[in-house]
Every structure is written in C-alpha cells, then in structure tokens.
Scaffold this motif. Structure first.
Motif, mmCIF file in Angstrom:
data_model
loop_
_atom_site.group_PDB
_atom_site.id
_atom_site.type_symbol
_atom_site.label_atom_id
_atom_site.label_comp_id
_atom_site.label_asym_id
_atom_site.label_seq_id
_atom_site.Cartn_x
_atom_site.Cartn_y
_atom_site.Cartn_z
ATOM 1 N N GLY A 81 0.803 -1.211 0.000
ATOM 2 C CA GLY A 81 0.000 0.000 0.000
ATOM 3 C C GLY A 81 0.836 1.261 0.000
ATOM 4 N N TRP A 82 0.145 2.364 0.177
ATOM 5 C CA TRP A 82 0.752 3.699 0.179
ATOM 6 C C TRP A 82 0.029 4.534 1.221
ATOM 7 N N GLU A 83 0.783 5.343 1.958
ATOM 8 C CA GLU A 83 0.192 6.198 2.984
ATOM 9 C C GLU A 83 0.820 7.585 2.962
ATOM 10 N N ARG A 84 0.033 8.552 3.421
ATOM 11 C CA ARG A 84 0.499 9.931 3.508
ATOM 12 C C ARG A 84 -0.020 10.552 4.800
ATOM 13 N N LEU A 85 0.817 11.331 5.438
ATOM 14 C CA LEU A 85 0.427 12.082 6.628
ATOM 15 C C LEU A 85 0.825 13.535 6.438
ATOM 16 N N SER A 86 -0.095 14.431 6.724
ATOM 17 C CA SER A 86 0.217 15.856 6.668
ATOM 18 C C SER A 86 -0.250 16.522 7.958
ATOM 19 N N THR A 95 4.906 17.003 5.953
ATOM 20 C CA THR A 95 4.309 15.932 5.152
ATOM 21 C C THR A 95 5.241 14.730 5.128
ATOM 22 N N SER A 96 4.653 13.560 5.124
ATOM 23 C CA SER A 96 5.401 12.312 4.998
ATOM 24 C C SER A 96 4.571 11.352 4.164
ATOM 25 N N SER A 97 5.197 10.640 3.241
ATOM 26 C CA SER A 97 4.472 9.695 2.395
ATOM 27 C C SER A 97 5.418 8.611 1.926
ATOM 28 N N GLY A 98 4.837 7.503 1.510
ATOM 29 C CA GLY A 98 5.670 6.421 0.999
ATOM 30 C C GLY A 98 4.890 5.138 0.807
ATOM 31 N N SER A 99 5.548 4.174 0.220
ATOM 32 C CA SER A 99 4.948 2.867 -0.037
ATOM 33 C C SER A 99 5.471 1.854 0.978
ATOM 34 N N TYR A 100 4.717 0.794 1.177
ATOM 35 C CA TYR A 100 5.114 -0.259 2.112
ATOM 36 C C TYR A 100 4.621 -1.614 1.613
ATOM 37 N N TYR A 127 6.179 -9.631 8.093
ATOM 38 C CA TYR A 127 7.393 -8.822 8.057
ATOM 39 C C TYR A 127 7.102 -7.650 7.133
ATOM 40 N N GLY A 128 7.279 -6.426 7.633
ATOM 41 C CA GLY A 128 6.964 -5.255 6.829
ATOM 42 C C GLY A 128 8.151 -4.331 6.643
ATOM 43 N N PHE A 129 8.162 -3.620 5.525
ATOM 44 C CA PHE A 129 9.193 -2.614 5.265
ATOM 45 C C PHE A 129 8.589 -1.507 4.406
ATOM 46 N N ASN A 130 9.218 -0.343 4.425
ATOM 47 C CA ASN A 130 8.717 0.763 3.623
ATOM 48 C C ASN A 130 9.847 1.560 3.003
ATOM 49 N N PHE A 131 9.503 2.395 2.045
ATOM 50 C CA PHE A 131 10.387 3.390 1.445
ATOM 51 C C PHE A 131 9.607 4.696 1.443
#
Length: 233
Positions: A81-86, A95-100, A127-131
């Motif tokens: 998925g993809w998430e964004r926080l503002s 702002t922060s965003s990225g895929s996981y 097991y999770g990771f993001n960029f």
C-alpha cells in the motif's frame, strides 16, 4: 393405574425420540484436512482512507492484499500500500508519504464442516518494510528577538517491523468476503535524522513508538480458479 402407566410410557417414548432427533442433528467432527478455498483472494482495506478519525494528523492511504490457501488452513499473504500524513499548524507544515509491503502468513483456527465453508478466524505473522520521504515545508520558532522561520528539504528513509495479527474473513456472497483485523506492530529497524526526527512511518504508524496497535476493515473477492486440478465436492 393403566392411565398413569400409559402416560409414563408416552413420556419415555417422547424423551427417547427427542434424544434420537438431537443425535441426528449433531454434525460429525471433521477428520480430514481438505483445502476449502481455491483461487486467489484479493482485498481492499477500506479503513486506510478513514484513519484520520482515530489517528493524529491528516492520515490517509490505500492498501491491497493477496492471499491463498496453499496447504490446509495456511494462507500466505502479501499486503502492499501507500500512505500519507500531513500536519498543518501555524508553526509547522509537515508531510510524509511512501509505499510499504508486508509478507507473511495467516493460520485458520476455525474448523470447516463442509468443503464450501470458506469463513476463517485466523492468527498471522508479517514482516513489513517501507520506502518513504518527509519534508518540513515551513516551521516557525517563537523568539524574544523575533520569530525564526525556515524550511527543510526532502529526506528519504526506510523502516522494518514485525506484525502479529488476529482477524476474521467471512463470506457474505459467493466469493465476496468482508473482514477485520487487529494488529500489533513491533519496530525492528529505523533510519532517522537529527533534524527533524522521522515522525511517521507509512504502514507502521508513529515512528517514535517501538510498538503500535492498528485495526483494519477490508472487503475481498476470491478469484475462483482451481490451480490444483482437483474437483471440489
């Protein structure tokens, strides 16, 4: 006496008949371990777009999941998925965003009584990771000699974590499912900066916490192809 004896006999007969009827209604215990879901189940997490209702900041995103029953009761899972926080205040615009992505499996605890039963109650591991990246578009620090303002450029980072999952997936129509899950997330590794510190991790949550709780609510569709070549009864 004959009437009393006859009445007693009828009561005894009714009791025996009721007991036999209950025995006939008892479903035999499942002794085999058949696979009861063929195909690939694709899910959409509806709760990702509603996270601002229970999390700080304007947080939203989208997430897809894929799982299948590889062996009896064992479901390998991929979630991406993809998430964004503002965060917008008078003194800060962040702002922060990225895929996981998460890899793992679910294990079904619910005993199926028929090969057409596809409802599951499961426990799972991930097991999770993001960029991801973050940026402070504006900051303001109040000072006696005058307010200090500025901005910070984009910073790229990543994180890794483990998840423990408890959930339900129930079939509401043929091949259509709905379900929810509760997740405990344990941070394993985190890239950070001196200024500013990483505040949010897409897919994980607040970066300063070593352990996070999360909930999800999803809809699913099972793509019903029989890749095993066996016929379902």
């Amino acid at each position: 006496m004959k009437i009393l004896s006859f009445t007693f006999f009828l009561c005894l007969l009714a009791t025996i008949s009721l007991g036999q009827e209950r025995d006939l209604k008892k479903k035999p215990e499942r002794t085999d371990k058949f696979i009861h879901m063929d195909g690939l189940r694709v899910g959409l997490d509806l709760s990702r777009s509603l996270q601002h209702l229970w999390n700080k900041g304007n947080r939203y995103g989208t997430e897809l999941s894929f799982d299948m029953e590889l062996t009896p009761n064992l479901y390998p899972v991929i979630e991406t998925g993809w998430e964004r926080l503002s965060i917008n205040h008078d003194y800060l615009e962040y702002t922060s965003s990225g895929s996981y992505t998460r890899f793992g499996f679910d294990y079904n605890l619910l005993v199926a009584e028929h090969k057409k039963d596809m409802d599951i109650v499961y426990v799972g591991l991930r097991y999770g990771f993001n960029f991801a990246n973050q940026q402070v578009k504006k900051y303001m620090i109040a000072n006696y000699w005058g307010d200090i303002t500025g901005r910070l450029g984009r910073q790229n980072y990543n994180a890794q974590w483990a998840e423990f999952v408890l959930g339900i997936k129930g079939e509401i129509f043929t091949n259509f499912f709905m379900g929810w899950s509760i997740r405990g997330k344990l941070k394993m590794d985190q890239k950070d900066f001196d200024m500013p510190h990483v505040y949010f991790n897409p897919g994980y949550g607040p970066a300063e916490k070593e352990f996070n709780f999360d909930i999800s609510y999803s809809i699913y569709y099972n793509l019903p192809f029989n890749f095993r070549g066996s016929k379902k009864e």
